[in-house]
Scaffold this active site. Structure first.
Site, PDB file in Angstrom:
ATOM      1  N   GLU A  10       9.295   0.583  -4.112  1.00 43.87           N
ATOM      2  CA  GLU A  10       9.711  -0.167  -2.923  1.00 43.87           C
ATOM      3  C   GLU A  10      11.029   0.461  -2.473  1.00 43.87           C
ATOM      4  OE1 GLU A  10       8.466  -3.238  -1.481  1.00 43.87           O
ATOM      5  OE2 GLU A  10       6.587  -2.831  -2.530  1.00 43.87           O
ATOM      6  N   CYS A  53      16.640  -3.861   2.580  1.00 39.93           N
ATOM      7  CA  CYS A  53      15.720  -2.774   2.910  1.00 39.93           C
ATOM      8  C   CYS A  53      14.999  -3.022   4.231  1.00 39.93           C
ATOM      9  CB  CYS A  53      14.710  -2.578   1.793  1.00 39.93           C
ATOM     10  SG  CYS A  53      13.942  -4.108   1.267  1.00 39.93           S
TER      11      CYS A  53
END
EC number: 1.2.1.3
Lengths: 483, 502
Positions: free
Chosen positions: A213, A248
């Protein structure tokens, strides 16, 4: 005990625990998930304290973005666990008639979860919830860049879950490297692309499957004809309301038309003043920058020669407190550092184009981000965006919010990562879907076996083409006579 | 790019960038284009069937009966399945919008939106998109099937593709290089021939996905190179696929089992297949009965040498020969054992209890030698398997439901098949792939499509409804409202909201 020996010992212990089979029954998994749920509920204050210490994270963010999401994950897994664990029947098809076919999920075994510093509680617990639901034994390596949360997790987990199968290993680069040298059945890493590459190459030695990720520059395209006030609020919520841009999925930069830019800028400024007051350095609702390395990094992005005169709002910082205020920049050069790397901070460049469609070419010239956002009422533009922009996710008329939906896979593509999780996808990420085919002793198809003859071949051809007559002949043991 | 020969010297940079350009143009995403490619593959399989039989016979000595069954026929069926279903697979799928949650605080179940209230209303769906430009490494033993099955999946998913067939099956590689450009869009589908050096050069570039079928050793190299570019990979590796044979009471059952085991060992590329039966586990009392049945059935089946494929090449022939070098192993041969170096053929060979630490019992055999390992009770075979690397397939011939359940629950493998073998390969409804040492990533059927797709999450909101408690500045009343929302406690929330302005 050296770091190597410790990593090997942890892996060995977990392998033994997993081999006993204790992580397999639903009852064990449910007990762990309930334990984590209790931990998130009873220890809310302690968790918020640790997050405040590590990031000066406002309590609301700690609750909304970390604790409540972990609780939802646990509840969702508890609710769906039996369904996920049940083998799924699938059509077996005529070719293998008679037969039954199903797909059953089994745990991969012993898995390693490496977490990140910006959502240190959520990004540690969420993958662990998936790993446990899938019946694995798991090692969690929280980020050392968020030390208070790391040590809190190391202290709390053994109190709430079965520590023979769920372990926390704290440490920095060398401890992580030692862990990565061990053999795991899966590695789940959240972080940046540089370390992601290292994780992948170390995993290659043991042929370990990996989920990464990672991040990227999440663009926000703002079309004219939108409710600017609502758009600005949602952009602000996704940017500065998410760990002050250190997320993110935070909007990294805006693309809008030259004609809309002034109004957008004005609206953003109004919203920022409403959210954080006239002296944002004093606002308790803004996270600080995690450490001085990142502070210096962000300052250098702002201080670059060709960038510093493009700051149109904000730009203040306090090195002692590691705080940087929400900062807007207008039309920085595309080759500046702030436009080449993921910002991961409270700086928001606005890039203007003549026509909104030009934004697509700009986005596609960069690597695929974790999320891409578009504010518009134009359905044609929505369609083009969804079909023309590749990203982990595309969101229309909001930012960041998609990660609260457990029915949507959360993950990247290209540079933003591989693999997905949340909800069912978390369970899948840590499972092996085993195909099970059961045939019977009846229905011997002689045509399968040598000696091969043209007659046999013609029956096999017929069967594979779905020819009913051939299938009947096959089942009845044609061709008759001979071998 | 220049010619393929030039490209080889230049490291394939031109090839990759050309393909990227083609992909960016959107040509391969178009559903009509995908359909035309799948149809092209079907035409290739139909029109060039004889030629395919020829090259497979040249490369491996495969009989056309085997070639049709294992490569051409099952492939055509699977491409047909993709043609019928790819549009459905490519369509956006609604992420369920209603979630029934039983909150531990509430006595009544509550229906609510899957996204917590702060994101209400929203439509959510999952949209598959192609990954982009993908690379498929094929293997020599099923050189047509292992190339074209994943290729059909990659095309159905809308990608541009490079295929690298194995140089160890040169006639097939040449056939693919000559014909794929004729039947498919040669701008978007390329065949690159060559050996390991070509593979290395190709892996210097970034791909959106790489599928590799082959040995673990090369798998590691591929994954290591892929790591530099964060290229996602799928690895279909080898393993020792065991076959547990339970005591079978009826003669008929025993015969059926033996037929199917023989087909899965010697009838499948002479045992040179990742899902071929590697060795058998059987109770010591049943072993002699089984061996006798093997002997008689083998004699009936393989009446002519042409009915069994030959060994690929001298190197593998020697490798198999060497497995019987150890006198402790050679002495356990109970049937066969004749090696013909001239024709590269080995007769069906059975061994009874070779030492467990010998090479033949620790390495993947990939040939026509079948060790039979005896156990006291058939249940002991489960413990035997648990201590060994996870194979691609576990086979079990039994009528005992309890044993079947134990095999499923206590062992791990890519797949489990009862009372037959190999047939799981031709099915489109179940995933095909390994776990642990046998690899990761699954394909066949819909899974081939998914292997080369990215499932993009899409969320759409309107500007209409806004909940002010989402935004700072934070105070206790807002936090309270958020708690209600996140506990899905909508009644309290509604009442609280009534007292507040937007």
């Amino acid at each position: 005990l050296t770091a190597t020996a410790m990593a090997a010992a942890v892996a060995e212990q977990l392998r033994e625990s997993f081999a006993t089979g204790r992580t397999r029954p639903a009852a064990w998994r449910e007990a762990q998930l309930r334990g984590l749920l209790r931990m998130a509920t009873e220890m809310e204050a302690e968790i918020c304290d640790a997050l405040r210490e590590d990031l000066a994270k406002p309590v609301t963010e700690s609750y909304v973005h970390e604790i409540s999401l972990v609780k939802s994950s646990c509840k969702f897994a508890l609710k769906n666990l039996k369904k996920w664990m049940k083998p799924k029947k699938v059509p077996a098809g005529v070719l293998t008639f008679p037969s039954t076919a199903r797909i059953a999920a089994e745990p991969l075994g012993v898995v390693l979860v490496i977490s990140a510093w910006n959502y240190p509680f959520l990004l540690s617990m969420d993958p662990v919830v998936g790993a446990i639901a899938a019946g694995n034994a798991v090692v969690l390596k929280p980020s050392e860049v968020a030390p208070a949360t790391s040590s809190l997790l190391a202290e709390l987990l053994p109190r709430f879950v079965d520590s023979s199968c769920i372990k926390v290993v704290e440490g920095g680069v060398s401890e992580t490297s030692e862990l990565l040298e061990q053999k795991w059945d899966k590695i789940f890493y959240t972080g940046n692309g540089k370390v992601g590459r290292v994780v992948l190459s170390l995993a290659a030695k043991h042929l370990t499957p990996v989920a990464l990720e990672l991040g990227g520059k999440c663009p926000v395209v703002v079309d004219s004809n939108v409710d600017l006030h609502v758009a600005a609020k949602r952009i602000a919520a996704g940017k500065w309301g998410c760990n002050n841009g250190q997320a993110c999925v935070s909007p990294d930069f805006i693309i809008t038309t030259k004609s809309l830019a002034p109004k957008l800028l004005e609206t953003l400024e109004k919203v920022l003043q409403k959210f954080y007051g006239y002296d944002p350095l004093q606002s308790p609702d803004l996270s600080r920058i995690v450490n001085s390395n990142h502070f210096k990094r962000l300052r250098s992005l702002m201080d670059e020669e060709k960038v510093k005169d493009k700051i149109v709002f904000g730009g203040q910082s306090d090195e002692m407190q590691l705080k940087i205020t929400p900062t807007l920049l207008m039309d920085v050069p595309l080759d500046s550092a702030i436009m080449k790397e993921e910002i991961f901070g409270p700086l928001l460049p606005i890039i203007t184009v003549d026509k909104i469609h030009e934004s697509f070419a700009l986005i596609n010239s960069m690597t695929k981000p974790l999320a891409a956002y578009l504010f518009t009422k134009d359905s044609k533009l929505k369609y083009q965006f969804e079909n023309g922009i590749s990203a982990g996710a595309t969101i229309i008329n909001d930012t960041s919010i998609h990660l609260t939906n457990p029915h949507l896979p959360f993950g990247g593509v290209g540079e933003s990562g591989m693999g997905a999780y949340h909800g069912t996808f978390s369970f899948d990420a840590f499972s092996h879907k085993k195909a099970i085919l059961a045939r019977f002793f009846i229905g011997e198809v002689k045509a399968r076996y040598p000696p091969y003859t043209p007659a046999k071949l013609s029956i096999v051809k017929g069967v594979l083409k779905g020819n009913l007559a051939s299938m009947i002949q096959a089942i009845l043991g044609f061709p008759r006579g001979g071998a | 790019m220049g010619s393929l020969a030039e490209e080889r010297a230049l490291g394939y940079g031109g090839l990759v960038s050309d393909l990227r350009e083609v992909y960016e143009s959107g040509r391969t995403k178009d559903l009509e284009w995908r359909q035309s490619q799948l149809r092209g593959l079907l035409r290739l399989l139909r029109e060039k069937e004889e030629e395919i039989f020829d090259v497979l016979c040249e490369d491996l000595g495969k009989h056309r009966g085997e070639s049709f069954r294992d490569e051409v026929g099952s492939l055509a069926k699977s491409v047909e399945d993709k043609l019928q279903n790819f549009k459905k697979w490519a369509a956006p799928e609604k992420a369920s919008s209603l979630l029934r949650l039983i909150d531990s605080d509430c006595s009544q179940p509550v229906y609510l939106a899957a996204t917590p209230l702060v994101a209400f209303p929203a439509t959510a769906f999952v949209m598959p998109e192609p990954l982009g430009v993908v690379l498929i490494f094929s293997c020599w033993n099923l050189p047509i099937g292992l190339t074209l099955e994943p290729l059909s999946g990659a095309l159905a998913a809308g990608n541009a593709v490079v295929v690298k067939p194995s140089e160890l099956a040169p006639s097939t590689a040449a056939f693919l290089a000559a014909n794929l450009p004729k039947y498919l869009d040669s701008k978007a589908v390329k065949v690159v021939e060559g050996g390991p050096d070509v593979g290395e050069k190709l892996m210097e570039h970034r791909w959106d996905k790489v599928l590799f079928t082959g040995s673990s050793r090369v798998g590691r190299l591929i994954m290591t190179k892929a790591a530099k570019h964060l290229t996602p990979v799928a690895l279909e590796l080898g393993s020792k696929c065991p076959c547990i044979v339970d005591w079978l009471d009826s003669n008929r059952d025993s015969q059926v089992a033996v037929n199917r085991i023989i087909a899965a060992k010697w009838g499948t590329c002479a045992g040179q297949a990742c899902i071929a039966i590697d060795y058998v586990l059987v109770e010591e009392e049943f072993a002699p009965i089984l061996i006798e049945l093997f002997k008689s059935t083998l004699k009936r089946f393989f009446t002519k040498p042409e009915f069994m494929a030959r060994i690929l090449n001298k190197k593998h022939f020697q490798r198999l020969n060497d497995l019987l070098d150890d006198p402790k192993v050679a002495s356990t041969v109970v049937h066969g054992g004749y090696f013909n170096a001239k024709t590269l053929s080995i007769e069906p060979t059975i061994l009874l209890n070779p030492p467990l630490d010998s090479d033949i019992m620790t390495e993947e055999i990939f040939g026509p030698l079948l060790p039979i390992i005896t156990v006291k009770k058939i249940e002991d075979s489960i413990k035997f398997l648990k201590s060994r690397p996870k194979p691609l397939a576990i086979y079990g011939f039994t009528r005992n439901e309890k044993l079947k359940r134990r095999i499923i629950e206590e062992t791990s493998s890519g797949s489990v098949t009862f009372n037959d073998a190999i047939v799981q390969y031709g099915m489109d409804s179940i995933p095909f792939g390994g776990v642990g040492a046998s690899g990761f990533g699954q394909y066949h059927g819909k899974y081939s499509f998914e292997m080369f797709s990215h499932k993009k999450a899409v969320l759409k909101r309107s500007f209409l409804i806004e909940f002010m408690f989402r935004y700072p500045p934070w105070d206790d009343s807002k936090i309270g409202l958020l708690r209600h929302a996140f506990r899905y406690d909508y009644i309290s929330l509604f009442l609280a909201l009534l007292g507040l302005r937007r």
